[in-house]
Write an enzyme that holds these catalytic residues in place. Sequence first.
Site, PDB file in Angstrom:
ATOM      1  CG  ASP A 107      -1.693   1.222   1.461  1.00 47.51           C
ATOM      2  OD1 ASP A 107      -1.929   1.952   0.481  1.00 47.51           O
ATOM      3  OD2 ASP A 107      -2.089   1.485   2.621  1.00 47.51           O
ATOM      4  CG  ASN A 150       0.552  11.399  -1.149  1.00 47.05           C
ATOM      5  OD1 ASN A 150       0.891  11.239  -2.317  1.00 47.05           O
ATOM      6  ND2 ASN A 150      -0.680  11.718  -0.806  1.00 47.05           N
ATOM      7  CB  THR A 151       4.692  10.258   3.842  1.00 47.17           C
ATOM      8  OG1 THR A 151       3.616   9.667   4.597  1.00 47.17           O
ATOM      9  CG2 THR A 151       4.339  11.705   3.551  1.00 47.17           C
ATOM     10  CE1 TYR A 172     -16.305   8.959  -5.036  1.00 46.35           C
ATOM     11  CE2 TYR A 172     -17.719   7.402  -3.913  1.00 46.35           C
ATOM     12  CZ  TYR A 172     -16.828   8.443  -3.866  1.00 46.35           C
ATOM     13  OH  TYR A 172     -16.457   8.976  -2.658  1.00 46.35           O
ATOM     14  CG  ASP A 218      -5.524   3.823   0.740  1.00 49.76           C
ATOM     15  OD1 ASP A 218      -5.080   3.687  -0.403  1.00 49.76           O
ATOM     16  OD2 ASP A 218      -4.845   4.208   1.713  1.00 49.76           O
ATOM     17  CG  ASP A 248      -9.375   3.516   6.493  1.00 58.01           C
ATOM     18  OD1 ASP A 248      -8.615   3.800   7.442  1.00 58.01           O
ATOM     19  OD2 ASP A 248      -8.952   3.118   5.388  1.00 58.01           O
ATOM     20  CB  SER A 250      -5.310  12.180   7.056  1.00 60.18           C
ATOM     21  OG  SER A 250      -5.659  11.621   5.813  1.00 60.18           O
TER      22      SER A 250
END
Lengths: 205, 205
Positions: B5, B8-9, B68, B74, B89, B92
């Site tokens: 998975d 971005n970081t 969609y 994720d 989930d 953030s």
Amino acid sequence: MILCDVGNTSVDLFIEGQCSKFSAEDFDPATLRDDVYFVSVNTAFNERIRGYPNWHDLRAFIDWDKYYPTMGLDRIMVCEAVDNGVIVDAGSAITVDLMHDSVYQGGFISLGLRAAQEAYGRLSPALEMSFNFEVDLTIMAKNTPDALTVGFFAPLIEKIKGFEKTIFLTGGDARQLSHFLPEAVVVEDLIFQGMKKLIEKGVKC
Amino acid sequence: MILCDVGNTSVDLFIEGQCSKFSAEDFDPATLRDDVYFVSVNTAFNERIRGYPNWHDLRAFIDWDKYYPTMGLDRIMVCEAVDNGVIVDAGSAITVDLMHDSVYQGGFISLGLRAAQEAYGRLSPALEMSFNFEVDLTIMAKNTPDALTVGFFAPLIEKIKGFEKTIFLTGGDARQLSHFLPEAVVVEDLIFQGMKKLIEKGVKC
């Protein structure tokens, strides 16, 4: 008698049923000769009116046993206006408070519409979008703007409706929020109604 | 088979039942010789793995008629893991999705715990405070930290419980959120469970 609500940036006056708004920075308290009853969250402004005997701080009229020490004065004023009901003040934050037989039952603070929208945008550029006020909040969303709108409004609106009390809606975003709460009574000058009731109570004592 | 998975970081790997986390910037795709099945929201990383034939993008395995186009990968993966239930989930953002007989029913997106707390703090220094995880969400608050906690969590938790389905809780803040959802099943590797199920389905076709 003049009623006055002093925020950090603006001064709202209520004179003979008419509301008017001024910049807090430029406002000169000496222009008002009549008795002024005010609530203020603006400490700099409070300093400026210290010498004026016709300016009366409504903080002194509040029965603090009913509320809690860090509760916003604006919030207390809108509660004072209502004997029974849920009071939703939709401004930079959305405060939701419950009154039963004039007794404060407690409340909660949600983010305001703009604050929430900005916070979504900060999470990801993909979430930088406007709420969709046409969405049906009872249906789970299948696109991003609806997913944000349902995410922010559906839980809050269901919670507010769940009290099964008359809903009083006030504050700058009252009209927008009333899209999702058509049964609510929108009272734009609820804060001034509360101030008036508080003064009348104070005089009676 | 390795599941991966890519955020971005960070890069999360799932190898023989074990999770491990790496920095996305430093991660060298050449270190993995086995077949890697991945989801990625990191376009720079996607460029780096373009030349590796053992890296398989799970985007191609998704039945897009079920979801969609702008839905997070994720989010789709955690939905794939569940046939019937509400999937929460808590990262953030907090995504809440509904599955019924393996069919996606839609969902919504709330702010994550940290995003909400920061947004309150931005409104006023008086609202710069931590949530109180010991509060009873069914009671209206009479102090500021509880008013923020009830304001953020009570509507959301009530909405989630209202579906009356098994609640699957995952993401970095799953444990914290489970304070208010003790009946939820916390599944830390739900995303990898979804990926595995999707691969098995893909192979079957």
